[in-house]
Design an enzyme around this catalytic site. Structure first.
Site, PDB file in Angstrom:
ATOM      1  N   ASP A  37      -0.626  44.209  -0.135  1.00 31.84           N
ATOM      2  CA  ASP A  37       0.656  43.715  -0.619  1.00 31.84           C
ATOM      3  C   ASP A  37       1.729  44.142   0.370  1.00 31.84           C
ATOM      4  O   ASP A  37       1.636  45.227   0.970  1.00 31.84           O
ATOM      5  CB  ASP A  37       0.972  44.269  -2.010  1.00 31.84           C
ATOM      6  CG  ASP A  37       1.961  43.397  -2.755  1.00 31.84           C
ATOM      7  OD1 ASP A  37       1.536  42.655  -3.661  1.00 31.84           O
ATOM      8  OD2 ASP A  37       3.170  43.423  -2.415  1.00 31.84           O
ATOM      9  N   LYS A  42       4.479  49.006  -4.436  1.00 30.44           N
ATOM     10  CA  LYS A  42       3.403  48.500  -5.282  1.00 30.44           C
ATOM     11  C   LYS A  42       2.053  49.056  -4.837  1.00 30.44           C
ATOM     12  O   LYS A  42       1.237  49.480  -5.665  1.00 30.44           O
ATOM     13  CB  LYS A  42       3.382  46.972  -5.256  1.00 30.44           C
ATOM     14  CG  LYS A  42       2.436  46.350  -6.274  1.00 30.44           C
ATOM     15  CD  LYS A  42       2.445  44.838  -6.180  1.00 30.44           C
ATOM     16  CE  LYS A  42       3.762  44.254  -6.620  1.00 30.44           C
ATOM     17  NZ  LYS A  42       3.737  42.775  -6.643  1.00 30.44           N
ATOM     18  N   THR A  98       3.187  31.538  -6.885  1.00 30.15           N
ATOM     19  CA  THR A  98       3.664  30.192  -6.549  1.00 30.15           C
ATOM     20  C   THR A  98       4.693  29.774  -7.591  1.00 30.15           C
ATOM     21  O   THR A  98       4.393  28.988  -8.496  1.00 30.15           O
ATOM     22  CB  THR A  98       2.513  29.170  -6.501  1.00 30.15           C
ATOM     23  OG1 THR A  98       1.746  29.249  -7.710  1.00 30.15           O
ATOM     24  CG2 THR A  98       1.595  29.433  -5.317  1.00 30.15           C
ATOM     25  N   ARG A 167      -6.040  34.686 -19.006  1.00 29.21           N
ATOM     26  CA  ARG A 167      -5.101  34.763 -20.115  1.00 29.21           C
ATOM     27  C   ARG A 167      -4.493  36.151 -20.110  1.00 29.21           C
ATOM     28  O   ARG A 167      -5.228  37.145 -20.152  1.00 29.21           O
ATOM     29  CB  ARG A 167      -5.824  34.522 -21.446  1.00 29.21           C
ATOM     30  CG  ARG A 167      -6.512  33.169 -21.574  1.00 29.21           C
ATOM     31  CD  ARG A 167      -7.476  33.188 -22.754  1.00 29.21           C
ATOM     32  NE  ARG A 167      -8.536  34.173 -22.560  1.00 29.21           N
ATOM     33  CZ  ARG A 167      -9.320  34.637 -23.532  1.00 29.21           C
ATOM     34  NH1 ARG A 167      -9.153  34.214 -24.772  1.00 29.21           N
ATOM     35  NH2 ARG A 167     -10.273  35.521 -23.271  1.00 29.21           N
ATOM     36  N   LEU A 270      -3.039  25.305 -31.893  1.00 29.76           N
ATOM     37  CA  LEU A 270      -2.370  24.492 -32.901  1.00 29.76           C
ATOM     38  C   LEU A 270      -1.502  25.375 -33.798  1.00 29.76           C
ATOM     39  O   LEU A 270      -1.376  25.129 -34.997  1.00 29.76           O
ATOM     40  CB  LEU A 270      -3.384  23.718 -33.748  1.00 29.76           C
ATOM     41  CG  LEU A 270      -4.032  22.496 -33.093  1.00 29.76           C
ATOM     42  CD1 LEU A 270      -4.993  21.827 -34.070  1.00 29.76           C
ATOM     43  CD2 LEU A 270      -2.983  21.494 -32.620  1.00 29.76           C
ATOM     44  N   CYS A 280       3.226  30.686 -16.007  1.00 31.08           N
ATOM     45  CA  CYS A 280       2.284  29.625 -15.621  1.00 31.08           C
ATOM     46  C   CYS A 280       2.618  28.271 -16.212  1.00 31.08           C
ATOM     47  O   CYS A 280       3.003  27.358 -15.498  1.00 31.08           O
ATOM     48  CB  CYS A 280       0.863  30.034 -16.012  1.00 31.08           C
ATOM     49  SG  CYS A 280       0.191  31.401 -15.045  1.00 31.08           S
ATOM     50  N   LYS A 343       4.270  36.608 -24.718  1.00 26.48           N
ATOM     51  CA  LYS A 343       3.110  36.625 -25.600  1.00 26.48           C
ATOM     52  C   LYS A 343       2.715  38.074 -25.836  1.00 26.48           C
ATOM     53  O   LYS A 343       3.146  38.971 -25.107  1.00 26.48           O
ATOM     54  CB  LYS A 343       1.936  35.843 -24.980  1.00 26.48           C
ATOM     55  CG  LYS A 343       1.385  36.443 -23.696  1.00 26.48           C
ATOM     56  CD  LYS A 343       0.104  35.749 -23.253  1.00 26.48           C
ATOM     57  CE  LYS A 343      -1.024  36.037 -24.198  1.00 26.48           C
ATOM     58  NZ  LYS A 343      -2.302  35.449 -23.748  1.00 26.48           N
TER      59      LYS A 343
END
Length: 455
Positions: A37, A42, A98, A167, A270, A280, A343
């Site tokens: 990096d 970091k 990105t 995820r 749903l 993302c 989330k």
């Protein structure tokens, strides 16, 4: 292209969310790994076994493998030098960000381009460069030409594309036990060798049953953006149904339950609420639209504009519902917001619906206090004008309304009766449709949720 050792050494370029997880997981799979990096702070933190973000299980992997730490395997090291990384690896994974280009829908490829331009001059022997970043279709072919121009080893440096499907909150599990592995390779001997190398890299999950799909480069690039476009569509569809339910007096949770029994549709994604966010889905569907336009196929993805619009509309609707709940004006009202991350099981606040809603309410005159189990530091850096509390109880103190905006387990387990002792008015707005309305109403709260009856 020359043959390489049967056990390739790996480098990971970029050690953010994707790269740090990938590097630690590759070490867990038994490879010698070097993470690179350009940010020395970091790399210093990672070299001390500290993850750059909250991700369950990641720090445990780092401590297990970072060289120099007590009891570690020593297989994982970090550097800021491209020369060192090139020398240390046979397979170089590009995992840089990105983001959305400022003021446009299109993807900002500057970090990927910089990584390729910085790495290529140091590739003096056969190597495989593997893109994992989410990029516009056609980028891999362009980057392959760039590698051939800049790398001293020339055509002995191949490029493949291996999109990530992580995820947040499950990234370690998804890397070690992926539901599928997709690699895009060029035709010919270089592509065949790239496939053999990547089969070696992913031999353990493949042996456990993970499907291994080999495609051409454009198809591999499209898989991630197509997947995110589909997920976004499914989320926005049920949120559109929530709008219809509100107008017609229906219950979107029961509607979603009934739809979910159809195995052609399924239950996942749903859950009606305030919509999607993060680093993302929003930027990827916009970049997909922009790229389709560049390819002359804009009409093929025109529906994604409405998907994006529905998603953003949910945030405004929650603000309006809050205003209505507290009597028609937010000026001078105290609002508690439970959740800041986009989330649960993450400290990621990029394009967080929760923080966006909190900010809008604050701008309309309310005193907003936020609590999140993991994302407080990141939220404070992004929205310093909001108030922050160290616990849910302190966040709701004196509140006229409590907004549940990130579905942390901690919030589902709150005691409504106990929490009610701290507030000025017992109003709770469930922006994620995951609280138990019966329990809250039994404790004399006025419970409201998007797409559901008020009683």
């Amino acid at each position: 292209m020359s043959t390489r050792p049967s056990r390739p050494r790996i480098t990971v370029i970029g050690t953010g969310y994707l790269g740090a997880t990938h590097a630690a997981a590759m070490a867990e799979l038994g490879f010698t790994v070097t993470g690179l990096d350009v940010n020395p702070e970091k790399t210093e933190a990672l070299a001390a076994g500290r993850a750059p973000m909250y991700e369950p299980g990641l720090e445990e992997l780092l401590r297990r493998h970072v060289a120099g730490l007590e009891g570690s395997s020593g297989r994982l090291t970090f550097t800021t030098s491209y020369a060192e990384a090139a020398e240390a690896g046979d397979v170089h994974f590009v995992c840089v960000n990105t983001p959305q280009r400022a003021g446009e829908y299109a993807c900002d490829m500057s970090y990927v381009d910089a990584a390729i331009d910085s790495l290529a001059p140091h590739l003096t022997r056969p190597a495989l460069v593997v893109g994992k970043s989410t990029v516009p279709v056609g980028s891999a072919a362009r980057l392959a030409r760039r590698l051939a121009e800049l790398a001293p080893a020339g055509e002995e440096v191949a490029l493949a594309w291996n999109p990530e499907f992580l995820r947040e909150g499950f990234a370690v599990e998804d890397t070690l036990h992926p539901d599928r592995i997709v690699i895009g390779v060029a035709a010919g001997a270089a592509g065949e060798l790239a496939e053999r190398l990547l089969r070696e890299v992913y031999a353990t999950p493949v042996a456990e049953g993970s499907p291994f799909l080999v495609t051409d480069l454009p198809t591999a690039e499209l898989v991630k953006t197509a997947a995110n476009a589909f997920l976004s569509t499914k989320i926005s569809f049920i949120n559109a149904m929530a709008e219809i339910c509100e107008a017609a007096g229906g219950d979107v949770l029961r509607l979603a339950e009934a739809l979910g029994y159809d195995d052609r549709i399924g239950r996942k994604f749903l859950r009606a609420g305030i919509g999607f966010g993060g680093g993302c889905l929003p930027k990827d569907i916009r970049a997909f639209m922009a790229r389709a336009g560049e390819l002359g196929a804009a009409e093929a993805l025109s529906f994604l504009r409405e998907i994006d619009s529905i998603n953003m509309r949910r945030r405004g609707h929650m603000v309006e519902l809050t205003r209505e709940t507290v009597g028609g004006s937010l000026i001078g009202k105290r609002i508690a917001v439970l959740g800041a991350a986009f989330k649960p099981d993450s400290d990621d606040v990029r394009d967080s619906p929760a923080l966006n809603i909190a900010g809008q309410i604050h701008l309309q005159g309310a005193a907003v206090t936020v609590y999140d189990p993991q994302a407080m530091e990141n939220a404070r850096a992004l929205f310093p004008t909001l108030r922050y509390a160290p616990s849910a109880a302190e966040a709701v103190n004196g509140a006229h309304a409590v907004l549940h905006l990130t579905e942390w387990r901690e919030f589902r387990e709150l005691d409504p009766a106990a929490l009610g002792e701290f507030v000025s008015e017992r109003n709770v707005l469930d922006g994620r449709n995951t609280l138990d309305p019966t329990a809250w109403r039994k404790a004399d709260w006025r419970y409201r949720a998007l797409g559901r009856p008020t009683a």
